[in-house]
Design a protein around this motif. Structure first.
Motif, PDB file in Angstrom:
ATOM      1  N   GLY A  71       7.118  19.985 -16.870  1.00 43.31           N
ATOM      2  CA  GLY A  71       6.992  21.516 -17.656  1.00 43.31           C
ATOM      3  C   GLY A  71       8.412  22.612 -17.904  1.00 43.31           C
ATOM      4  N   LEU A  72       9.176  21.949 -16.729  1.00 37.61           N
ATOM      5  CA  LEU A  72       9.915  22.921 -16.001  1.00 37.61           C
ATOM      6  C   LEU A  72      11.171  21.868 -16.861  1.00 37.61           C
ATOM      7  N   GLU A  73      11.349  20.308 -17.829  1.00 38.41           N
ATOM      8  CA  GLU A  73      12.531  20.092 -18.982  1.00 38.41           C
ATOM      9  C   GLU A  73      13.742  19.641 -17.199  1.00 38.41           C
ATOM     10  N   GLN A  74      14.538  19.929 -18.116  1.00 40.08           N
ATOM     11  CA  GLN A  74      15.644  19.523 -17.224  1.00 40.08           C
ATOM     12  C   GLN A  74      15.477  19.906 -15.227  1.00 40.08           C
ATOM     13  N   TYR A  75      15.061  20.549 -15.458  1.00 39.54           N
ATOM     14  CA  TYR A  75      15.443  20.888 -13.974  1.00 39.54           C
ATOM     15  C   TYR A  75      14.155  20.077 -13.680  1.00 39.54           C
ATOM     16  N   GLY A  76      13.210  20.341 -14.213  1.00 39.30           N
ATOM     17  CA  GLY A  76      11.566  19.446 -13.424  1.00 39.30           C
ATOM     18  C   GLY A  76      12.501  17.897 -13.412  1.00 39.30           C
ATOM     19  N   THR A  77      13.339  17.538 -13.831  1.00 39.05           N
ATOM     20  CA  THR A  77      13.686  16.211 -14.046  1.00 39.05           C
ATOM     21  C   THR A  77      14.410  15.695 -12.800  1.00 39.05           C
ATOM     22  N   GLY A  78      15.241  17.064 -11.858  1.00 34.66           N
ATOM     23  CA  GLY A  78      16.167  17.068 -11.263  1.00 34.66           C
ATOM     24  C   GLY A  78      15.650  16.565 -10.036  1.00 34.66           C
ATOM     25  N   MET A  79      13.886  17.719 -10.040  1.00 35.56           N
ATOM     26  CA  MET A  79      13.384  18.041  -8.896  1.00 35.56           C
ATOM     27  C   MET A  79      12.260  16.526  -8.084  1.00 35.56           C
ATOM     28  N   ALA A  80      12.575  15.533  -9.663  1.00 34.22           N
ATOM     29  CA  ALA A  80      11.294  14.958 -10.177  1.00 34.22           C
ATOM     30  C   ALA A  80      12.802  14.011  -8.029  1.00 34.22           C
ATOM     31  N   MET A  81      13.833  14.167  -9.374  1.00 32.38           N
ATOM     32  CA  MET A  81      15.068  12.940  -8.770  1.00 32.38           C
ATOM     33  C   MET A  81      14.716  13.085  -6.982  1.00 32.38           C
ATOM     34  N   ILE A  82      14.829  14.144  -7.304  1.00 33.10           N
ATOM     35  CA  ILE A  82      14.968  14.552  -5.256  1.00 33.10           C
ATOM     36  C   ILE A  82      13.708  13.851  -4.941  1.00 33.10           C
ATOM     37  N   LEU A  83      12.437  14.197  -5.326  1.00 31.23           N
ATOM     38  CA  LEU A  83      11.226  13.826  -4.543  1.00 31.23           C
ATOM     39  C   LEU A  83      11.546  12.538  -4.144  1.00 31.23           C
ATOM     40  N   MET A 122       0.597  -1.580  -0.447  1.00 29.77           N
ATOM     41  CA  MET A 122       0.614  -0.083  -0.209  1.00 29.77           C
ATOM     42  C   MET A 122       0.843   0.985   0.196  1.00 29.77           C
ATOM     43  N   ASP A 123       1.835   1.038   0.938  1.00 29.00           N
ATOM     44  CA  ASP A 123       2.813   2.197   0.812  1.00 29.00           C
ATOM     45  C   ASP A 123       3.677   2.566  -0.394  1.00 29.00           C
ATOM     46  N   VAL A 124       3.610   1.365  -1.260  1.00 24.77           N
ATOM     47  CA  VAL A 124       4.752   1.478  -2.588  1.00 24.77           C
ATOM     48  C   VAL A 124       3.408   2.354  -3.316  1.00 24.77           C
ATOM     49  N   ILE A 125       2.861   2.354  -2.912  1.00 22.00           N
ATOM     50  CA  ILE A 125       1.167   2.468  -4.657  1.00 22.00           C
ATOM     51  C   ILE A 125       0.766   3.667  -3.712  1.00 22.00           C
ATOM     52  N   ILE A 126       1.121   4.480  -3.037  1.00 33.58           N
ATOM     53  CA  ILE A 126       0.897   6.080  -2.433  1.00 33.58           C
ATOM     54  C   ILE A 126       1.967   6.093  -2.857  1.00 33.58           C
ATOM     55  N   ARG A 127       3.447   6.082  -3.119  1.00 34.63           N
ATOM     56  CA  ARG A 127       4.347   6.961  -3.031  1.00 34.63           C
ATOM     57  C   ARG A 127       5.069   6.694  -4.941  1.00 34.63           C
ATOM     58  N   LEU A 128       4.052   6.231  -5.244  1.00 36.38           N
ATOM     59  CA  LEU A 128       3.730   6.253  -7.039  1.00 36.38           C
ATOM     60  C   LEU A 128       2.722   7.119  -7.592  1.00 36.38           C
ATOM     61  N   VAL A 129       2.112   6.915  -6.778  1.00 36.80           N
ATOM     62  CA  VAL A 129       0.985   8.283  -7.482  1.00 36.80           C
ATOM     63  C   VAL A 129       1.729   9.422  -6.741  1.00 36.80           C
ATOM     64  N   ILE A 130       2.016   9.734  -6.022  1.00 36.69           N
ATOM     65  CA  ILE A 130       3.060  11.541  -5.111  1.00 36.69           C
ATOM     66  C   ILE A 130       3.786  11.584  -6.176  1.00 36.69           C
ATOM     67  N   PHE A 131       4.263   9.990  -6.730  1.00 33.59           N
ATOM     68  CA  PHE A 131       5.600  10.658  -7.330  1.00 33.59           C
ATOM     69  C   PHE A 131       5.207  11.103  -9.456  1.00 33.59           C
ATOM     70  N   ALA A 132       4.029   9.937  -9.377  1.00 26.93           N
ATOM     71  CA  ALA A 132       3.205  10.264 -10.694  1.00 26.93           C
ATOM     72  C   ALA A 132       2.547  11.879 -11.339  1.00 26.93           C
ATOM     73  N   VAL A 133       2.414  11.805  -9.839  1.00 28.75           N
ATOM     74  CA  VAL A 133       1.879  13.856  -9.876  1.00 28.75           C
ATOM     75  C   VAL A 133       2.275  14.456 -10.252  1.00 28.75           C
ATOM     76  N   CYS A 134       3.340  14.836  -9.009  1.00 25.35           N
ATOM     77  CA  CYS A 134       4.124  15.147  -9.319  1.00 25.35           C
ATOM     78  C   CYS A 134       5.015  15.467 -10.700  1.00 25.35           C
ATOM     79  N   SER A 135       5.722  14.571 -10.917  1.00 25.76           N
ATOM     80  CA  SER A 135       6.268  14.521 -11.544  1.00 25.76           C
ATOM     81  C   SER A 135       5.762  14.884 -12.860  1.00 25.76           C
ATOM     82  N   ALA A 136       4.430  14.527 -13.154  1.00 28.16           N
ATOM     83  CA  ALA A 136       3.448  15.413 -14.200  1.00 28.16           C
ATOM     84  C   ALA A 136       3.566  16.617 -14.290  1.00 28.16           C
TER      85      ALA A 136
END
Length: 227
Positions: A50-62, A32-46
């Protein structure tokens, strides 16, 4: 046998019963925690796309924060339970029944990397079925166990009192002493209980209209998760 009871005897002679959680319930909580984390990550990554390479870096930090700090934050600040554990009525505690500490939570979660080896927590699963207390390697190193939440049961054992947080940060042994006091309260007169509770200054505020014994009971309820 997937679950069992463990009776802990404190130095004060108080016995606490913890119902240990086995691999099945813990595995479901993890899923359940894995699913919750994946949902959070997917929403935030989407949102960050729009921030391109900065967005990719922030997604990795997230993702890093979700992987390593998500369980620690919830265990320390949410009564030992991540959202997945809450749904399964589980929580992590120290092996003496006291709330999990920062250090212990960090240790058990950092060692998830070893428990995960070679894949899908095979090492952790083998450790749990070998351990008499269903502890994976991280639990053994941190001195923690995962138990079924018995907050309501503990609450029923305590006298009624307004719930309040401690005025200072308490060590696990101090938390245990406050809970023990509240559980033994029915065995004393009010005068004797107030006399003993007054020794707990500055935890107890003598200026309050609430009796010292009830202040400690309120803190005990807080420590047991009734917030």
């Amino acid at each position: 046998m997937l679950d069992t009871l463990r009776v802990i005897s404190t130095p004060e002679g108080v016995e606490l019963t913890l119902r240990l959680a086995g691999p099945v319930s813990r595995g479901l909580a993890w899923l359940m925690d894995v699913i919750i984390r994946l949902v959070i990550f997917a929403v935030c990554s989407a949102t960050l796309a729009g921030l391109e390479q900065y967005g990719t870096g922030m997604a990795m930090i997230l993702w890093f924060l979700l992987e390593w700090f998500y369980p620690v934050i919830f265990e320390v600040y949410r009564h030992g339970a991540t959202p997945g554990k809450s749904l399964m009525k589980l929580r992590t505690v120290m092996d003496d029944g006291t709330p999990v500490s920062w250090g212990a939570s960090m240790t058990r979660n950092v060692l998830r990397a070893i428990d995960f080896m070679p894949l899908m927590y095979v090492t952790g699963f083998l450790s749990m079925i070998i351990s008499s207390r269903f502890q994976r390697l991280g639990d053994l190193a941190a001195g923690t166990v995962v138990v079924y939440s018995n907050e309501q049961r503990y609450g029923q054992m305590l006298p009624d009192a307004p719930i309040q947080s401690p005025r200072t940060r308490l060590l696990p042994t101090e938390q245990r002493a406050v809970i023990d006091f509240a559980q033994r309260l029915p065995g004393w007169t009010d005068e004797r209980a107030d006399e003993l509770a007054s020794l707990a200054e500055p935890l107890v505020d003598q200026r309050k209209t609430i009796a010292p014994r009830l202040q400690l009971v309120g803190i005990a309820r807080y420590l047991l998760g009734q917030r």
